[in-house]
Write an enzyme that holds these catalytic residues in place. Structure first.
Site, PDB file in Angstrom:
ATOM      1  NE  ARG A 142      -3.672  -2.080   2.770  1.00  0.00           N
ATOM      2  CZ  ARG A 142      -3.479  -3.189   3.464  1.00  0.00           C
ATOM      3  NH1 ARG A 142      -2.312  -3.388   4.070  1.00  0.00           N
ATOM      4  NH2 ARG A 142      -4.423  -4.114   3.556  1.00  0.00           N
ATOM      5  CE  LYS A 166      -6.337  -0.350   4.659  1.00  0.00           C
ATOM      6  NZ  LYS A 166      -7.661  -0.572   3.996  1.00  0.00           N
ATOM      7  CG  HIS A 231      -5.220   0.978  -3.890  1.00  0.00           C
ATOM      8  ND1 HIS A 231      -4.589   0.596  -2.716  1.00  0.00           N
ATOM      9  CD2 HIS A 231      -6.412   0.340  -3.874  1.00  0.00           C
ATOM     10  CE1 HIS A 231      -5.364  -0.219  -2.032  1.00  0.00           C
ATOM     11  NE2 HIS A 231      -6.471  -0.411  -2.710  1.00  0.00           N
ATOM     12  NE  ARG A 234      -3.207  -3.321  -1.427  1.00  0.00           N
ATOM     13  CZ  ARG A 234      -2.766  -4.173  -0.503  1.00  0.00           C
ATOM     14  NH1 ARG A 234      -1.476  -4.451  -0.416  1.00  0.00           N
ATOM     15  NH2 ARG A 234      -3.612  -4.758   0.333  1.00  0.00           N
ATOM     16  CG  HIS A 257      -6.694  -8.349   1.633  1.00  0.00           C
ATOM     17  ND1 HIS A 257      -6.952  -8.778   0.342  1.00  0.00           N
ATOM     18  CD2 HIS A 257      -6.398  -7.017   1.526  1.00  0.00           C
ATOM     19  CE1 HIS A 257      -6.810  -7.763  -0.494  1.00  0.00           C
ATOM     20  NE2 HIS A 257      -6.477  -6.699   0.196  1.00  0.00           N
ATOM     21  CE1 TYR A 266      -6.885  -6.950  -6.819  1.00  0.00           C
ATOM     22  CE2 TYR A 266      -7.051  -7.910  -4.636  1.00  0.00           C
ATOM     23  CZ  TYR A 266      -6.777  -6.838  -5.458  1.00  0.00           C
ATOM     24  OH  TYR A 266      -6.403  -5.632  -4.908  1.00  0.00           O
TER      25      TYR A 266
END
Length: 291
Positions: A142, A166, A231, A234, A257, A266
């Protein structure tokens, strides 16, 4: 503390929710409380009123607000504050998550070709750009993860990077041989500082500047700048890995994730690509276009 404060404290302590995430949950819950009063005492009949209150919102916004309330009531039930969970009365809008924008293999190659050509000059700016590009597309980082990388995150004797994502969660991601080579060249000319990509003010390169650098590179590579962002690269990393046969669970780990449902988007991108390929290349499709 209110029930909302207790819930947010749980999210921060047990799930490592980021400050922006906590602020978003607080806004959604307080907004609902403006309509219903004390949320901890609202019943199913009260929650059904939110459908009218949210009537003018986009389905994705309604889904987000309803999700916050469902988690809130599940928390109250777990804590024994309530014996029931009235959240089944909340609206369930049909939402379709938009497919992420990606770059084609040719566009990615054009970006790298331009960055590598400019890096032949050995200028610090060009070497930094190549290293940034290699880590965005080669490791799927990210934007914030990339610019905030400390120098210590890149060991000199292993093809791995320690990334803080995150919620402060840490993961290890592989680094390609091309990325290692680009970083080695960058480290020779890199200014002093504790970050891998330091800025002049003693901190690190900002996300805004990273966006600008990528769009400027895209323009020099004859690619529409609007198509390129950290992004998007990514997304390209993830989609191209999936096309190459990568396992979805591995991809989830690489991307950081928490929920594999996020990674599954995806598979939809790849399916959409296959459908477009059939529509474009199938003999019957060409014959019908000819008709």
């Amino acid at each position: 503390m209110s029930a909302i404060d207790d819930f947010l404290a749980m999210l921060a302590a047990e799930r490592g929710a980021a400050l922006n995430t906590l602020a978003a949950y607080r806004r959604d819950l307080q907004n609902a409380e403006e309509h219903l009063g004390d949320l901890s005492k609202a019943d199913r009949a009260a929650l059904t009123k939110l459908g009218n209150a949210w009537a003018d919102l986009a389905p994705s916004s309604v889904a987000r607000k309803a999700s916050a309330l469902r988690q809130f009531y599940a928390f109250l039930a777990d804590e024994g504050v309530r014996e029931d969970d009235p959240s089944s009365a909340l609206p369930r809008p049909a939402t379709r998550r938009p497919l992420p924008r990606i770059l084609s293999h040719a566009e990615v190659e054009a970006l790298f070709a331009r960055a590598e050509l400019e890096a032949f000059t050995d200028s610090p700016a060009a070497l930094r750009m190549l290293a940034l590009l290699e880590l965005l597309y080669g490791s799927g980082l990210r934007a914030t993860e990339l610019v905030s990388l400390p120098l210590s995150a890149v060991p000199r004797d292993a093809p791995l990077i320690t990334v803080t994502g995150k919620g402060g969660t840490t993961r290890i991601v592989p680094m390609s041989s091309a990325a290692r080579a680009a970083l080695s060249r960058w480290l020779v000319v890199r200014p002093q500082g504790k970050h891998l990509f330091p800025s002049r003010n003693g901190k690190h390169l900002t996300r805004v500047r990273l966006f600008q650098l990528l769009k400027e590179l895209a323009a020099r590579a004859d690619i529409e700048p609007e198509k390129v962002s950290p992004h998007v690269l990514r997304h390209a990393f993830a989609t191209h890995l999936l096309e190459g046969g990568a396992d979805l669970r591995v991809l989830q780990t690489l991307l950081g994730h928490a929920d594999i449902a996020t990674t599954q988007i995806y598979t939809h991108v790849d399916s959409a690509r296959l459908v477009a390929l059939v529509n474009e290349r199938h003999p019957l499709a060409r014959a019908r276009r000819g008709d």
